[in-house]
Design a protein around this motif. Structure first.
Motif, short mmCIF file in Angstrom:
data_model
loop_
_atom_site.label_atom_id
_atom_site.label_comp_id
_atom_site.label_asym_id
_atom_site.label_seq_id
_atom_site.Cartn_x
_atom_site.Cartn_y
_atom_site.Cartn_z
N ARG A 55 0.80 -1.23 0.00
CA ARG A 55 0.00 0.00 0.00
C ARG A 55 0.83 1.27 0.00
O ARG A 55 0.63 2.17 -0.81
N THR A 56 1.77 1.34 0.95
CA THR A 56 2.52 2.59 1.12
C THR A 56 3.34 2.88 -0.14
O THR A 56 3.32 3.99 -0.67
N ARG A 57 4.03 1.86 -0.63
CA ARG A 57 4.88 2.06 -1.79
C ARG A 57 4.07 2.45 -3.03
O ARG A 57 4.36 3.44 -3.69
N LEU A 105 11.46 7.14 2.58
CA LEU A 105 12.29 6.09 3.17
C LEU A 105 11.51 5.23 4.15
O LEU A 105 10.91 5.74 5.10
N ARG A 106 11.52 3.92 3.92
CA ARG A 106 11.02 2.95 4.91
C ARG A 106 12.21 2.15 5.39
O ARG A 106 12.99 1.64 4.58
N HIS A 107 12.35 2.03 6.72
CA HIS A 107 13.54 1.41 7.27
C HIS A 107 13.20 0.68 8.57
O HIS A 107 12.37 1.18 9.35
N GLU A 135 7.38 5.45 13.97
CA GLU A 135 6.29 6.29 13.42
C GLU A 135 5.99 5.93 11.97
O GLU A 135 6.83 5.36 11.25
N HIS A 136 4.81 6.29 11.54
CA HIS A 136 4.36 6.14 10.15
C HIS A 136 3.42 7.32 9.89
O HIS A 136 2.21 7.16 9.83
N PRO A 137 4.01 8.53 9.81
CA PRO A 137 3.16 9.73 9.84
C PRO A 137 2.15 9.83 8.69
O PRO A 137 1.04 10.31 8.92
N THR A 138 2.51 9.37 7.49
CA THR A 138 1.52 9.51 6.40
C THR A 138 0.34 8.55 6.60
O THR A 138 -0.76 8.83 6.14
N GLN A 139 0.57 7.43 7.30
CA GLN A 139 -0.56 6.53 7.60
C GLN A 139 -1.53 7.23 8.55
O GLN A 139 -2.75 7.21 8.34
N ALA A 140 -1.01 7.87 9.60
CA ALA A 140 -1.90 8.57 10.53
C ALA A 140 -2.66 9.69 9.83
O ALA A 140 -3.85 9.89 10.05
N SER A 170 3.63 -1.21 17.10
CA SER A 170 2.95 -0.52 16.01
C SER A 170 3.36 0.94 15.83
O SER A 170 3.05 1.80 16.64
N ARG A 171 4.01 1.21 14.72
CA ARG A 171 4.33 2.61 14.37
C ARG A 171 3.06 3.35 13.94
O ARG A 171 2.98 4.57 14.06
N VAL A 172 2.07 2.59 13.44
CA VAL A 172 0.79 3.21 13.07
C VAL A 172 0.10 3.75 14.33
O VAL A 172 -0.41 4.87 14.34
N ALA A 173 0.12 2.94 15.40
CA ALA A 173 -0.50 3.39 16.66
C ALA A 173 0.21 4.63 17.18
O ALA A 173 -0.43 5.61 17.58
N LEU A 224 -5.20 -3.35 14.46
CA LEU A 224 -3.81 -3.39 14.01
C LEU A 224 -3.41 -4.81 13.69
O LEU A 224 -3.94 -5.76 14.28
N ARG A 225 -2.45 -4.93 12.80
CA ARG A 225 -1.91 -6.26 12.48
C ARG A 225 -1.00 -6.75 13.61
O ARG A 225 -0.23 -5.97 14.18
N ILE A 226 -1.11 -8.04 13.89
CA ILE A 226 -0.13 -8.67 14.79
C ILE A 226 1.19 -8.71 14.01
O ILE A 226 1.27 -9.29 12.93
N GLN A 227 2.22 -8.05 14.57
CA GLN A 227 3.49 -7.89 13.83
C GLN A 227 4.41 -9.09 14.13
O GLN A 227 5.40 -8.96 14.84
N LYS A 228 4.05 -10.22 13.53
CA LYS A 228 4.79 -11.46 13.84
C LYS A 228 6.27 -11.31 13.53
O LYS A 228 7.12 -11.84 14.24
N HIS A 264 -8.40 -0.45 9.38
CA HIS A 264 -7.21 -1.32 9.52
C HIS A 264 -6.20 -0.78 8.51
O HIS A 264 -6.54 -0.57 7.35
N PRO A 265 -4.93 -0.57 8.94
CA PRO A 265 -3.96 -0.01 7.99
C PRO A 265 -3.52 -1.01 6.92
O PRO A 265 -2.93 -0.60 5.91
N GLY A 266 -3.83 -2.31 7.14
CA GLY A 266 -3.36 -3.34 6.24
C GLY A 266 -1.85 -3.53 6.43
O GLY A 266 -1.18 -2.63 6.94
N PRO A 267 -1.31 -4.64 6.04
CA PRO A 267 -2.01 -5.84 5.58
C PRO A 267 -2.73 -6.54 6.74
O PRO A 267 -2.26 -6.51 7.86
N MET A 268 -3.90 -7.14 6.42
CA MET A 268 -4.70 -7.77 7.47
C MET A 268 -4.31 -9.23 7.65
O MET A 268 -4.05 -9.92 6.67
C1 NCD Z 1 1.72 -0.76 8.27
C2 NCD Z 1 3.22 -0.64 8.35
O1 NCD Z 1 3.95 -1.13 7.49
O2 NCD Z 1 3.61 0.00 9.29
N1 NCD Z 1 1.21 -0.99 7.01
C3 NCD Z 1 1.03 0.08 6.19
O3 NCD Z 1 1.94 0.83 5.93
N2 NCD Z 1 -0.21 0.29 5.72
C4 NCD Z 1 1.15 -1.63 9.30
C5 NCD Z 1 1.59 -3.06 9.33
O4 NCD Z 1 2.55 -3.46 8.72
O5 NCD Z 1 0.93 -3.79 10.07
#
Ligand code: NCD
Length: 309
Positions: A55-57, A105-107, A135-140, A170-173, A224-228, A264-268
């Motif tokens: 999604r983000t990319r 940049l995603r890192h 953080e994931h500011p553009t998601q928020a 969760s950076r989304v949270a 939120l996704r469980i970040q396994k 849900h920000p995805g992926p679910m």
């Molecule tokens: C999120 C992420 O990568 O931080 N997904 C996203 O960008 N929509 C959330 C996640 O990976 O669970």
């Protein structure tokens, strides 16, 4: 607007937030397609992704294309990052070859985009597309835009939002907790104790461990996704038990107010944090979140494109 980089929500003044959300809203109304805003290939957006993304990319790519900008994509696998090249060398290489105006940049490391943005060798505007668990500011911002558009309001005063699940990773949270209260929303985080961060007291929001206590009284349930992939391999999470206690099942969703919505920000992880029928049901704003991500990222790229020019 004076925005130079977007690495965390705190970078934004209240005026910046309204300017970005208003501009994104105008894009959402006009729905510009490729070519509608002319061709500006001299403005280049460099996407540098050290973690997987769909999604983000693609929404940054689509946003740049709709603005008429050119893009260059580098991912960790398939580039010299896989040969061990440092982040600094990678960015300096891209600056020398691509000469981007904006670096998205995603890192996996917390604060990597902030370090690049403040480095003396960095000549581009930097957008954080997700750094570690930070953080994931553009998601928020796209979540805020989605709520504004759904409820038909500019401010979220009186809107009660629960963010549910793997809060600690969760950076989304973190970005939503930093943003949504600034728009007037009441935010509650809900998770089992082991998924709440130790410093939750300092987040400035209410934290509870029982979803069933709050679900009937909220306007928005953000799962939120469980970040396994971020869990230590020793963690023995029982997904079935998590689903029973925290999953947004049909039965739980039926206790929500008639006007309440699901995000849900995805992926679910379908069947874990959210049931199929809820994800695909009439309360779900999940597809709108993705769509609004394009308009929001257009507003961000447009505002940063000239910042370092
Ligand atoms: C999120 C992420 O990568 O931080 N997904 C996203 O960008 N929509 C959330 C996640 O990976 O669970």
């Amino acid at each position: 607007m004076t925005l130079q980089n977007l690495v965390c929500i705190a970078d934004l003044s209240d005026a910046d937030i309204s300017t970005l959300l208003n501009r994104a809203d105008s894009f959402a109304e006009a729905q510009p397609r490729r070519g509608d805003l002319g061709a500006h290939p001299e403005t280049c957006v460099q996407l540098l992704f050290y973690e997987d993304s769909t999604r983000t990319r693609t929404s940054f790519e689509s946003a740049a294309a709709r603005l008429g900008y050119s893009t260059c994509l580098v991912t960790a696998s398939g580039s010299s990052v896989a040969k061990g090249e440092s982040l600094r060398d990678t960015v300096m290489t891209l600056q020398a070859s691509v000469e981007p105006n904006v670096l998205v940049l995603r890192h996996p490391e917390n604060l990597a985009p902030a370090h690049v943005a403040s480095a003396p060798w960095c000549t581009t505007a930097v957008v954080n597309a997700g750094d570690g668990i930070n953080e994931h500011p553009t998601q928020a911002l796209l979540d805020a835009l989605t709520l504004q558009r759904h409820f038909g309001v500019r401010r979220l005063d009186g809107v009660h939002i629960v963010i549910v699940g793997d809060i600690v990773r969760s950076r989304v949270a973190r970005s939503n907790v930093a943003l949504l209260p600034r728009l007037g929303a009441q935010v509650t985080v809900v998770a089992p104790q082991e998924m709440l961060p130790d410093d939750i007291q300092s987040w400035g929001v209410t934290a509870v461990t029982d979803l069933d206590d709050v679900i009937a009284d909220v306007d928005v349930v953000m799962m939120l996704r469980i970040q396994k992939e971020r869990m230590a391999s020793a963690t023995s999470l029982d997904l079935g038990q998590f689903h029973n206690s925290y999953g947004l099942t049909d039965i739980r969703a039926s206790r929500m107010r008639a006007t309440s919505v699901v995000m849900h920000p995805g992926p679910m992880n379908r069947g874990v944090e959210i049931a199929d029928d809820v994800a695909d049901g009439p309360r779900s704003l999940i597809v709108q979140q993705v769509r609004n991500g394009v308009w929001l990222r257009m507003a961000v790229l447009e505002s940063l494109a000239g910042a370092h020019g």
